[in-house]
Motif scaffolding. Sequence first.
Motif, PDB file in Angstrom:
ATOM      1  N   MET A 165      50.206  32.246  34.510  1.00 12.70           N
ATOM      2  CA  MET A 165      49.053  32.140  35.405  1.00 12.70           C
ATOM      3  C   MET A 165      48.837  33.445  36.178  1.00 12.70           C
ATOM      4  SD  MET A 165      47.470  29.320  35.148  1.00 12.70           S
ATOM      5  CE  MET A 165      46.509  29.123  36.674  1.00 12.70           C
ATOM      6  N   LYS A 166      49.775  34.365  36.028  1.00 12.60           N
ATOM      7  CA  LYS A 166      49.764  35.560  36.882  1.00 12.60           C
ATOM      8  C   LYS A 166      48.428  36.305  36.850  1.00 12.60           C
ATOM      9  CE  LYS A 166      52.250  39.781  37.239  1.00 12.60           C
ATOM     10  NZ  LYS A 166      52.321  40.557  36.053  1.00 12.60           N
ATOM     11  N   ASN A 167      47.865  36.399  35.662  1.00 15.81           N
ATOM     12  CA  ASN A 167      46.704  37.272  35.530  1.00 15.81           C
ATOM     13  C   ASN A 167      45.390  36.530  35.328  1.00 15.81           C
ATOM     14  OD1 ASN A 167      47.645  39.901  35.872  1.00 15.81           O
ATOM     15  ND2 ASN A 167      48.736  39.722  33.921  1.00 15.81           N
ATOM     16  N   THR A 168      45.288  35.325  35.905  1.00 11.16           N
ATOM     17  CA  THR A 168      44.093  34.525  35.651  1.00 11.16           C
ATOM     18  C   THR A 168      42.817  35.288  35.972  1.00 11.16           C
ATOM     19  OG1 THR A 168      45.439  32.744  36.446  1.00 11.16           O
ATOM     20  CG2 THR A 168      43.147  32.232  35.985  1.00 11.16           C
ATOM     21  N   ALA A 169      42.787  35.867  37.197  1.00 13.36           N
ATOM     22  CA  ALA A 169      41.559  36.526  37.608  1.00 13.36           C
ATOM     23  C   ALA A 169      41.336  37.813  36.843  1.00 13.36           C
ATOM     24  CB  ALA A 169      41.572  36.796  39.104  1.00 13.36           C
ATOM     25  N   SER A 170      42.418  38.518  36.524  1.00 16.46           N
ATOM     26  CA  SER A 170      42.236  39.737  35.740  1.00 16.46           C
ATOM     27  C   SER A 170      41.661  39.384  34.389  1.00 16.46           C
ATOM     28  CB  SER A 170      43.568  40.448  35.541  1.00 16.46           C
ATOM     29  OG  SER A 170      44.258  40.476  36.740  1.00 16.46           O
ATOM     30  N   ARG A 171      42.128  38.224  33.870  1.00 18.90           N
ATOM     31  CA  ARG A 171      41.540  37.762  32.609  1.00 18.90           C
ATOM     32  C   ARG A 171      40.067  37.451  32.824  1.00 18.90           C
ATOM     33  NH1 ARG A 171      46.079  34.858  30.769  1.00 18.90           N
ATOM     34  NH2 ARG A 171      45.246  32.913  31.559  1.00 18.90           N
ATOM     35  N   SER A 172      39.760  36.884  34.006  1.00 17.33           N
ATOM     36  CA  SER A 172      38.349  36.631  34.324  1.00 17.33           C
ATOM     37  C   SER A 172      37.570  37.929  34.314  1.00 17.33           C
ATOM     38  CB  SER A 172      38.209  36.008  35.714  1.00 17.33           C
ATOM     39  OG  SER A 172      38.873  34.785  35.761  1.00 17.33           O
ATOM     40  N   LEU A 173      38.186  38.975  34.858  1.00 14.67           N
ATOM     41  CA  LEU A 173      37.497  40.270  34.912  1.00 14.67           C
ATOM     42  C   LEU A 173      37.206  40.778  33.495  1.00 14.67           C
ATOM     43  CD1 LEU A 173      36.420  42.691  36.476  1.00 14.67           C
ATOM     44  CD2 LEU A 173      38.720  43.631  36.526  1.00 14.67           C
ATOM     45  N   ILE A 174      38.219  40.638  32.646  1.00  8.13           N
ATOM     46  CA  ILE A 174      38.034  41.115  31.265  1.00  8.13           C
ATOM     47  C   ILE A 174      36.966  40.280  30.563  1.00  8.13           C
ATOM     48  CG2 ILE A 174      39.174  41.335  29.011  1.00  8.13           C
ATOM     49  CD1 ILE A 174      41.796  41.869  30.713  1.00  8.13           C
ATOM     50  N   THR A 175      37.066  38.944  30.738  1.00 13.42           N
ATOM     51  CA  THR A 175      36.137  38.048  30.046  1.00 13.42           C
ATOM     52  C   THR A 175      34.706  38.254  30.537  1.00 13.42           C
ATOM     53  OG1 THR A 175      37.964  36.516  30.125  1.00 13.42           O
ATOM     54  CG2 THR A 175      35.906  35.649  29.314  1.00 13.42           C
ATOM     55  N   LEU A 176      34.544  38.342  31.867  1.00 14.07           N
ATOM     56  CA  LEU A 176      33.197  38.507  32.424  1.00 14.07           C
ATOM     57  C   LEU A 176      32.631  39.889  32.071  1.00 14.07           C
ATOM     58  CD1 LEU A 176      33.739  36.759  35.867  1.00 14.07           C
ATOM     59  CD2 LEU A 176      31.999  36.122  34.200  1.00 14.07           C
ATOM     60  N   ARG A 213      41.396  38.800  44.933  1.00 21.00           N
ATOM     61  CA  ARG A 213      42.498  39.774  45.051  1.00 21.00           C
ATOM     62  C   ARG A 213      43.123  40.052  43.690  1.00 21.00           C
ATOM     63  NH1 ARG A 213      43.804  37.288  50.226  1.00 21.00           N
ATOM     64  NH2 ARG A 213      42.885  38.687  51.775  1.00 21.00           N
ATOM     65  N   LYS A 214      43.292  38.985  42.914  1.00 24.54           N
ATOM     66  CA  LYS A 214      43.915  39.159  41.591  1.00 24.54           C
ATOM     67  C   LYS A 214      43.062  40.019  40.665  1.00 24.54           C
ATOM     68  CE  LYS A 214      46.676  34.991  41.183  1.00 24.54           C
ATOM     69  NZ  LYS A 214      46.488  33.605  40.741  1.00 24.54           N
ATOM     70  N   SER A 215      41.762  40.011  40.874  1.00 28.70           N
ATOM     71  CA  SER A 215      40.875  40.785  40.005  1.00 28.70           C
ATOM     72  C   SER A 215      41.063  42.281  40.203  1.00 28.70           C
ATOM     73  CB  SER A 215      39.412  40.431  40.281  1.00 28.70           C
ATOM     74  OG  SER A 215      38.987  41.032  41.492  1.00 28.70           O
ATOM     75  N   GLY A 216      41.588  42.660  41.389  1.00 26.95           N
ATOM     76  CA  GLY A 216      41.776  44.083  41.668  1.00 26.95           C
ATOM     77  C   GLY A 216      40.476  44.793  42.025  1.00 26.95           C
ATOM     78  N   LEU A 217      39.365  44.062  42.087  1.00 25.23           N
ATOM     79  CA  LEU A 217      38.079  44.690  42.417  1.00 25.23           C
ATOM     80  C   LEU A 217      37.971  44.872  43.929  1.00 25.23           C
ATOM     81  CD1 LEU A 217      35.703  42.541  40.157  1.00 25.23           C
ATOM     82  CD2 LEU A 217      36.472  44.881  39.727  1.00 25.23           C
ATOM     83  N   PRO A 218      37.320  45.953  44.388  1.00 26.76           N
ATOM     84  CA  PRO A 218      37.090  46.094  45.831  1.00 26.76           C
ATOM     85  C   PRO A 218      36.095  45.019  46.290  1.00 26.76           C
ATOM     86  CG  PRO A 218      36.604  48.142  44.624  1.00 26.76           C
ATOM     87  CD  PRO A 218      36.741  47.053  43.618  1.00 26.76           C
ATOM     88  N   PHE A 219      36.380  44.371  47.407  1.00 24.84           N
ATOM     89  CA  PHE A 219      35.418  43.386  47.925  1.00 24.84           C
ATOM     90  C   PHE A 219      35.514  43.298  49.454  1.00 24.84           C
ATOM     91  CE2 PHE A 219      38.185  39.809  49.105  1.00 24.84           C
ATOM     92  CZ  PHE A 219      39.344  40.079  48.397  1.00 24.84           C
ATOM     93  N   VAL A 220      34.484  42.761  50.049  1.00 28.41           N
ATOM     94  CA  VAL A 220      34.445  42.515  51.489  1.00 28.41           C
ATOM     95  C   VAL A 220      33.946  41.086  51.660  1.00 28.41           C
ATOM     96  CG1 VAL A 220      33.318  43.147  53.642  1.00 28.41           C
ATOM     97  CG2 VAL A 220      33.932  44.928  52.020  1.00 28.41           C
ATOM     98  N   PHE A 221      34.569  40.340  52.574  1.00 29.45           N
ATOM     99  CA  PHE A 221      34.101  38.962  52.757  1.00 29.45           C
ATOM    100  C   PHE A 221      33.947  38.647  54.234  1.00 29.45           C
ATOM    101  CE2 PHE A 221      37.743  36.807  54.609  1.00 29.45           C
ATOM    102  CZ  PHE A 221      38.778  37.698  54.358  1.00 29.45           C
ATOM    103  N   MET A 222      33.237  37.569  54.511  1.00 28.22           N
ATOM    104  CA  MET A 222      33.191  37.020  55.862  1.00 28.22           C
ATOM    105  C   MET A 222      33.415  35.522  55.729  1.00 28.22           C
ATOM    106  SD  MET A 222      30.262  37.563  58.665  1.00 28.22           S
ATOM    107  CE  MET A 222      29.885  36.264  59.773  1.00 28.22           C
ATOM    108  N   ASP A 223      34.298  34.979  56.593  1.00 29.61           N
ATOM    109  CA  ASP A 223      34.535  33.533  56.497  1.00 29.61           C
ATOM    110  C   ASP A 223      33.760  32.786  57.578  1.00 29.61           C
ATOM    111  OD1 ASP A 223      35.948  33.874  58.802  1.00 29.61           O
ATOM    112  OD2 ASP A 223      37.933  33.707  57.858  1.00 29.61           O
ATOM    113  N   ASP A 224      33.912  31.455  57.600  1.00 32.63           N
ATOM    114  CA  ASP A 224      33.096  30.652  58.516  1.00 32.63           C
ATOM    115  C   ASP A 224      33.426  30.911  59.984  1.00 32.63           C
ATOM    116  OD1 ASP A 224      35.553  29.581  58.099  1.00 32.63           O
ATOM    117  OD2 ASP A 224      34.867  27.502  57.807  1.00 32.63           O
ATOM    118  N   ALA A 225      34.595  31.523  60.228  1.00 29.99           N
ATOM    119  CA  ALA A 225      34.941  31.847  61.618  1.00 29.99           C
ATOM    120  C   ALA A 225      34.387  33.210  62.019  1.00 29.99           C
ATOM    121  CB  ALA A 225      36.462  31.827  61.777  1.00 29.99           C
TER     122      ALA A 225
END
Lengths: 385, 289
Positions: free
Chosen positions: A1-12, B267-279
Amino acid sequence: MKNTASRSLITLSASALALPGIAKADAPPLNSSLSYKISSYREDDLSREQVPFGDLGRYDIDVHQFKFISPLGRDYALFIDANHENMSGASPWFSTADNDGQPIINMSGASGIYDSRSEIAIGARYYSLTGNIGGAIGYSEENDYRAKYVSVSGSRNFNNDLTTLTVSASHSDDEIFPSDAERFNRVRKENKRAKSLAVSLSQILSPVASFQTALSLTGQSGYLSDPYKLQDSRPDNKTQVAFSNSLRYYFIDANGALQGDYRYYRDDFGIHSHTLDLSWFQNVTNSLKIVPMLRYYSQSPADFYSNIDDFLKPLSENQSSDYRLSAFGAISGGLSFVANFGGWITTLTAERYVANEKYSAFTVDKPSPGLVQFTRLSLGVTYEF
Amino acid sequence: MGTYCEIQVFETSRVNAKRQIRRLIEEARRLESKYTRYRDDSFLSQINGSAGNQNGIRVDIETAKLFEHAQVCYEQSDGLFDITAGVLRRAWDFNLKQVPTESELQGLLPLIGFDRLTWQEDILFLPENMEIDFGGIVKEYAADSLAKLARELGVKRGLINLGGDFAAIGLQPEDKPWQISVSHPDNRAKAMAHINLHEGGLASSGDYERFFVLDGKRYSHLLNPKTGWPCAGLTAVSVAANLCTVAGSFATIAMLKPKKDALDWLRKSGLPFVFMDDAGHIGGPGLIG
């Protein structure tokens, strides 16, 4: 499960990269363009040593080329080419031996040759997500020659558009009806046909390097001799094979690209040739490019080449003293300037070509006295709108 | 595009720049007239008009590829990003600030489901009463498409901004990154954060004035296609990626996920991002200044 989002990045990313607006590798030209180019081709005069009698002047050709390109909708493009050439001068008529047995040239009529050639071609091309397919038909006419041709070609990109395979085929049907045929006992009317098939593969090797390789096969049949030469008889069929390779490398620090081309050619007249081309594309500013070019060419002679015409030989036996069938080498150098300002692209090119049997990479048993030296200047303007 | 759009091109020739921009506007108009929900003659309206038609509707390659991307978004978000969820607007009117009843929503849920679309080669069969909305995909795609076209037209440095979806071509003159201000969800005139964009795209998703507060509860216009109720995750998120389309998919999916899942996923995607939450808390690895 470690790279789920990275896989999302690749897939998207993969599915986004397949979207036409992003992926579209093949697209028709974006703008319409109208081009005009004038070229002046001047062959050097021969020397009195080579031609003991008559005029020393050779061929001069002025060429006017018009080109119109227009996108048709989003997926199609239309191409129209029109050329007009004016030729004047003289060409070697026959070759004899002097007192020492050395070949000397006799030029065609002192009054010289004046001819003009007009050509028109129209083509269309369809561009899809994965490649393009198109064709053209053309017609050209001069005083003693008429040609009709048709060509089709298609390209397909694969391997994430890094590889392109192109297949092309063409057919031409020419008629030859020499001037003053009766007076000089020339052939009255002859035909010549050519079929050609070519396959090429280009590969992007890295962001700065690309490679292309191509193989072409041409078959000619019919009257392949030169009707204006006194003693010229060539086979009725000719098969030509050419293998070309091109490597282009962009040097980031120099802001320029080096392109090297090598071509090997052989035909069943017995000619083999090597062509080596080197060009450097230097970007001077965003709108100015300078391109120096150097080319080496060498060929072996045709099996039936002779530098002295043998008038005792029957015409049923092949022979020709055409310098283009002799063994020789040639070096040419050129320089182009390409400027792009406000929708206008201007190209100025100068080229000098020198052929000599001494430059030959092949053994020269019978050097031709008629090798050509020429200078070509051209100026082209393209307007995009 | 029903929103503020801007094209910046840096060129030495004014004539060239004008011609390039003219072509880019043409392309933007082409995509708008093809995929807008607001015109009856758009291709998207024709697709929606085909709902229930037994012959289906034939779509071109571009539209088919957009559906393929939408399918990837649907799968990657476990069904949260669903281009068929637009029917929920029939129950939710954010101008009237009315909360629909559960039964109203239940009545609409059967009309939602990307997996209910059927295809026969390039013919789409859209079930009766269903509709397609390319929000979160097509504007982002248009930004990338314009950037690609700009490069082909010879643009070396430029920025495409289609209502907050950005695609950059090269760096700014003097090789500086494009500094992009992301609007505050409560007030578009205010900046929530700044993000440095080098090459590539940036997309944002958020409440952006399309929410209402009733009895102390915030109702976002981002609706969960499985329940019909607003998502209670982040308030706004901006993501930078190699393509604006990719950034847009990430931003939209992040907004639909619960807050913790969304942040983990981003975070797992490694992409730069900025967010704002409901607080009102602002954070993320793309934040500068």
